[in-house]
Design a protein around this motif. Structure first.
Motif, PDB file in Angstrom:
ATOM      1  N   VAL A   1       1.286  -1.112   0.597  1.00  0.00           N
ATOM      2  CA  VAL A   1       0.217   0.585  -0.072  1.00  0.00           C
ATOM      3  C   VAL A   1       0.509   1.330  -0.143  1.00  0.00           C
ATOM      4  N   GLY A   2       0.739   2.572  -0.455  1.00  0.00           N
ATOM      5  CA  GLY A   2       1.020   3.524  -0.203  1.00  0.00           C
ATOM      6  C   GLY A   2       0.444   4.924   0.765  1.00  0.00           C
ATOM      7  N   LEU A   3       0.742   5.344   1.127  1.00  0.00           N
ATOM      8  CA  LEU A   3      -0.054   6.257   2.647  1.00  0.00           C
ATOM      9  C   LEU A   3       0.679   7.564   1.787  1.00  0.00           C
ATOM     10  N   ARG A   4       0.017   8.187   1.254  1.00  0.00           N
ATOM     11  CA  ARG A   4       0.449   9.581   1.365  1.00  0.00           C
ATOM     12  C   ARG A   4      -0.709  10.955   0.970  1.00  0.00           C
ATOM     13  N   CYS A   5      -0.437  12.026   2.269  1.00  0.00           N
ATOM     14  CA  CYS A   5      -0.684  12.814   2.545  1.00  0.00           C
ATOM     15  C   CYS A   5      -0.849  14.031   1.379  1.00  0.00           C
ATOM     16  N   GLN A   6      -2.124  15.232   1.014  1.00  0.00           N
ATOM     17  CA  GLN A   6      -1.903  15.894  -0.596  1.00  0.00           C
ATOM     18  C   GLN A   6      -0.961  16.729  -0.027  1.00  0.00           C
ATOM     19  N   SER A   7      -0.835  17.677   1.091  1.00  0.00           N
ATOM     20  CA  SER A   7       0.993  18.331   1.766  1.00  0.00           C
ATOM     21  C   SER A   7       1.414  17.827   2.687  1.00  0.00           C
ATOM     22  N   ILE A   8       2.266  17.861   2.406  1.00  0.00           N
ATOM     23  CA  ILE A   8       2.830  17.639   3.478  1.00  0.00           C
ATOM     24  C   ILE A   8       3.142  18.666   5.228  1.00  0.00           C
ATOM     25  N   THR A   9       2.255  18.208   6.026  1.00  0.00           N
ATOM     26  CA  THR A   9       1.976  19.274   7.412  1.00  0.00           C
ATOM     27  C   THR A   9       2.245  18.186   8.174  1.00  0.00           C
ATOM     28  N   ALA A  10       2.133  19.152   9.868  1.00  0.00           N
ATOM     29  CA  ALA A  10       2.224  18.743  11.153  1.00  0.00           C
ATOM     30  C   ALA A  10       1.392  18.103  11.647  1.00  0.00           C
ATOM     31  N   ASP A  11       0.121  17.975  10.851  1.00  0.00           N
ATOM     32  CA  ASP A  11      -1.053  17.733  11.134  1.00  0.00           C
ATOM     33  C   ASP A  11      -1.022  16.430  10.022  1.00  0.00           C
ATOM     34  N   CYS A  12      -0.331  16.634   9.203  1.00  0.00           N
ATOM     35  CA  CYS A  12      -0.687  15.148   7.569  1.00  0.00           C
ATOM     36  C   CYS A  12       1.094  14.456   7.738  1.00  0.00           C
ATOM     37  N   PRO A  13       1.050  14.255   8.300  1.00  0.00           N
ATOM     38  CA  PRO A  13       2.671  13.910   8.145  1.00  0.00           C
ATOM     39  C   PRO A  13       3.410  13.081   6.846  1.00  0.00           C
ATOM     40  N   PHE A  14       2.338  12.179   6.156  1.00  0.00           N
ATOM     41  CA  PHE A  14       2.757  11.160   5.830  1.00  0.00           C
ATOM     42  C   PHE A  14       2.919  10.648   4.365  1.00  0.00           C
ATOM     43  N   ASP A  15       4.019  10.320   3.972  1.00  0.00           N
ATOM     44  CA  ASP A  15       4.332   9.741   2.597  1.00  0.00           C
ATOM     45  C   ASP A  15       5.318   8.815   2.823  1.00  0.00           C
TER      46      ASP A  15
END
Length: 889
Positions: A345-359
């Motif tokens: 699986v791949g897990l990616r946040c649209q934009s890497i931020t402190a609240d969404c830090p996953f790529d």
């Protein structure tokens, strides 16, 4: 001799239960005409739009032709909710079956045949510890687990029974009242306990040593459980010395010296814990034998526990590669299952931020959020089992509901539980524990009554002194029994559940080590590389410090002298960063050289795989060949057999006649590669299995559990230079000495090979008997052909072997059928992640007859891989299906 190696006694009990079920299913499929509709109705929606409760923003799920999802979301909560939904789409039966195992609730699915298994799992308390760990999670990590559960439950809200998976249609015939429960964070975390159990290290060795010591001398026990050959095989953070050359120019390894007598005091190098005399084991041997049988009945979710289950992982610096950046290879060795234990699986946040830090992308477990092994946009990592000694058996003096500790009687900790049984009455059980842990005796209703003074007198220790026991002795009746308790790091609530998310957002060596520090159970070898060109290795985990002893034998539980005093500090665990060699190899071999101040275990894998990987790398480096991803993949498929290189020259000296002499000629000029089409490999492995049986049958219980891998390699190799050793003689077969034994074995093996593969030795092929059947973990072992046809696939003819880099292993005590495998393979390029490759054992889907059920298996068999795309542009160009998950109105 049969070639079918059953996974466990627990699976055999399920098989008996399902005999009638398989017949009923066959009739239903034929008479009711359910056929295609029943089989395909659970196939998930892969394109279009689906409304999902709980989402805050749309989520995109892109799949390639292999069905591997890449999930992109705006928030972390939406990301993990979508992962839960997608896991449930493809694998919910697997998830549901696992949670019933880990919570001791198999009886709810399959009836009274599983009460024994449920009792043992509940005694260990996997689910109870998981619930405690959930309560300790920080709010952010707990939120991720809850979001994941919400995603699973969103799928369950719109799917039920056969709409979830074909297995539920089958289950409904036998257990029509079963209803699927909502998913919870504890269901996810409990899976970590099953991981820890299957990777529990030397508990089986501890039992084996103790039982062997009832009939063998300490020297003989040490010969069967040899020390790590640090002078000949590499250690992870220390010596990189190798003895056996690469497959291109094989030579026989020098025989190792036999182990000597144990020292007066227990130490890391002592094969036998001398504080417990061998004669004393008689007083609790019955409990040990019962425990060994119970362990064999527990379902194996990752693979055969103990010695042979392992992995390879290595990382090389950019100074040695064709791109100038690191390469990282990993192939964990686990039991084969259908579907594979891994889910890509791949897990990616649209934009890497402190609240969404996953790529992050890699291999996940269905039922668990996040990625276990893989890479982020900055770092890559691999896992192999460290295998430290984290579980100890204690011999407890039990009198009624009390146990003795440091001269006083203490009340047992008692817990009552109820097991619900499909088609039967509830079963009430009482779980008993001491301060060390749960008591693991008496599961078959048997108690082991012993004279209270036998054990302590034999061991030179004081006798029990509790008041209850004194009263019993005064009346002439001894009420004391000797039972076994288990102290195990996984039974203490830990932080591993948070470690996964920390790994998935690590960006450099410092944040990677901080994540590793949280990965407490099961302890793993972590290899590392980053886009700055660094490579590293870190051993994490809770590893106990013992007041006395070295963990190789059960010890008295009635005294604090053998207790745990703490854990090795994280900063004292083996670690290395950018070593001068430019490479780091981990293959379950010793993590550090002898003399290391902290005892991790006395039972390492003995390093044959690590030796060969290191030799291959050194050979390429020596001639100036730049290391490439293709070369890393090629090394993963290395079939060189170290035991063949050591043993074959001696086999060629044996004088044979007739058909055995004709078979012997196959060994002339053999390169010791256990390739699938090799006649020499086929004959040699039949010899190897026959040799282990004939050498040890009748001398040691169960062949000392020499299954044919690294420990058997070391034992037999050490005896090659001792042709008159008693181990070569066996009155059962009339053999006296090495020559006599080898002649008998080679003659018998030639006859068996002819029976298995035909009379012409040149037609023999290793792969024809070394086969893999991919079996559904629950219904695939029913013994009923129509039922197995639905869920199982194979057989696949395979190369490789035990203690071979291409670790397609087999249990020589059972047959030639494959028991553990490289469960996946990955090679990660830090220069360009899109140049990485990966392959899974089976496929993304857990739905029988789905196009992605076993589509990767032929590639895996042929040692081919798939491109592992990571950048959004590459993923979109390769997309076969796109599903948009929309917030429900």
């Amino acid at each position: 001799m049969g070639t079918d190696a059953p996974r466990s006694k627990g699976h055999r009990r399920i098989r008996r239960l399902l005999i009638a079920l398989g017949v009923v299913l066959s009739l239903v499929l034929v008479m009711a005409g359910l056929g295609v509709w029943t089989v395909t109705r659970s196939f998930p929606t892969l394109s279009g739009t689906v409304d999902i409760e709980g989402l805050s923003n749309p989520v995109t799920v892109t799949r390639d032709e292999a069905g591997i999802p890449q999930i992109t979301a705006k928030t972390a909560a939406d990301l993990f909710l979508a992962e839960g939904y997608v896991h449930a789409q493809d694998r919910f039966w697997e998830m549901d079956f696992r949670r019933h195992v880990t919570s001791g609730r198999l009886s709810e699915l399959f009836g009274e045949s599983q009460v024994g298994t449920d009792t043992f799992v509940r005694t260990l308390g996997w689910r109870a510890v998981a619930e405690q760990e959930v309560a300790l999670l920080d709010p952010v990590a707990l939120g991720y687990y809850q979001s994941y559960a919400d995603g699973v439950n969103a799928y369950l809200d719109t799917h039920d029974g056969a709409d979830l998976s074909l297995e539920y249609a089958v289950l409904g015939l036998q257990n029509p009242g079963y209803e699927v429960e909502p998913w919870t964070p504890a269901d996810s975390v409990a899976w970590l306990k099953a991981m820890a159990w299957d990777l529990r290290s030397n508990l089986d060795d501890e039992i084996d040593r103790a039982l062997l010591s009832t009939t063998l001398t300490p020297t003989e026990v040490n010969q069967l459980h040899p020390e790590y050959p640090a002078g000949a095989h590499p250690t992870i953070t220390g010596s990189q010395t190798v003895v056996v050359p690469s497959a291109g120019a094989p030579e026989a390894a020098e025989p190792a010296e036999p182990a000597g007598e144990p020292t007066a005091e227990p130490s890391a190098s002592t094969g036998l814990d001398s504080t417990v005399e061998s004669a004393s084991v008689d007083s609790y041997a019955g409990a040990l034998t019962e425990l060994r049988a119970v362990l064999g009945a527990i379902p194996e979710l990752l693979g055969p526990a103990g010695g042979e289950i392992g992995s390879n992982s290595w990382v090389v610096a950019g100074s040695l590669t064709n791109t100038g950046m690191p390469l990282l290879a990993n192939d964990p060795h686990l039991g084969p299952a259908l579907p594979s234990v891994w889910y890509q699986v791949g897990l990616r946040c649209q934009s890497i931020t402190a609240d969404c830090p996953f790529d992050v992308a890699g291999y996940s477990f269905s039922g668990l959020p996040g990625v276990i092994i893989g890479h982020t946009e900055r770092i890559a990592w691999g896992f192999t089992n460290l295998g430290p000694d984290v579980a100890d058996l204690y011999i407890e003096k039990i009198t009624g509901d009390s146990y003795e500790f440091d001269g006083a009687a203490k009340p047992l900790l008692l817990r009552d539980e109820k097991i619900s049984v499909a088609g039967g009455d509830d079963v009430k059980i009482e779980i008993r524990s001491t301060e060390h842990g749960p008591l693991l005796s008496g599961f078959d209703g048997t108690t082991y009554q012993r004279i209270a003074s036998d054990y302590p007198k034999a061991a030179g220790l004081p006798t029990a002194s509790s008041g209850a026991e004194s009263d019993a002795e005064a009346s002439g009746v001894d009420l004391t029994t000797y039972e076994l308790s288990l102290q195990w790091t996984a039974l203490t609530p830990g932080r591993t559940a948070s470690a996964i998310f920390a790994l998935n957002q690590a960006t450099d060596w410092t944040s990677f080590r901080a994540a590793a520090e949280l990965f407490e159970v099961p302890a793993q070898n972590l290899t590392y590389a980053d886009v700055e060109g660094n490579i590293g290795y870190q051993a994490p985990g809770l590893i106990p410090i013992r007041a006395s002893g070295n963990g190789t034998l059960p010890v008295p539980g009635w005294t604090s002298e053998y207790g745990w005093t703490g854990y090795i500090p994280f900063d004292a665990l083996p670690s290395t960063f950018n070593p001068p060699s430019g490479y780091i190899v981990t293959a379950n071999n010793a993590a550090a050289d002898p003399g290391s101040p902290n005892l991790l275990t006395a039972d390492w894998d003995l390093g044959y795989r690590a030796n060969q990987i290191t030799a291959r790398l050194q050979e390429l480096i020596a001639v100036g060949t730049p290391l490439t991803a293709e070369l890393m993949s090629d090394i993963q498929g290395d079939n060189y057999s170290a035991i063949a290189a050591a043993l074959v020259p001696r086999l060629q000296e044996v004088r044979l006649t007739g058909s055995a002499a004709e078979a012997q000629q196959l060994l002339d000029g053999w390169d010791y590669q256990v390739d699938a089409d090799s006649a020499a490999a086929a004959y040699f492995n039949v010899i190897w299995r026959t040799l282990l049986k004939d050498m040890f049958t009748g001398k040691v219980d169960d062949g000392a559990h020499l299954t044919g891998g690294d420990r058997a390699f070391s034992v037999v190799t050490s005896l090659l230079g001792q042709p008159d050793s008693p181990w070569w003689s066996n009155p059962t077969y009339g053999t006296v000495g090495q020559e006599s034994m080898l002649r008998r074995v080679m003659t018998s093996a030639a006859a068996e090979s002819a029976d298995l593969m035909g009379s012409d030795p040149t037609d023999w092929q290793w792969g024809s008997i070394h086969t893999l059947d991919l079996k559904n973990a629950s219904f695939g072992e029913s013994g009923i052909a129509p039922l197995e046809w639905l869920f199982n696939r194979g057989p696949y003819e395979l190369a490789g072997g035990s203690a071979v880099v291409n670790a397609v292993g087999w249990d020589a005590t059972q047959g030639y059928q494959v028991d553990w495998v490289p469960s996946m393979r990955q090679v990660i390029s830090l220069e360009n992640f899109d140049d990485s490759t990966w392959i899974n054992l089976t496929g993304a889907s857990g739905h029988a007859f789905h196009s992605n059920y076993t589509d990767q298996a032929p590639l895996w068999r042929d040692h081919e891989t798939r491109p592992w795309l990571f950048t959004p542009a590459a993923i979109n160009d390769d997309a076969a299906d796109t599903l948009t998950l929309e917030p429900a109105a």
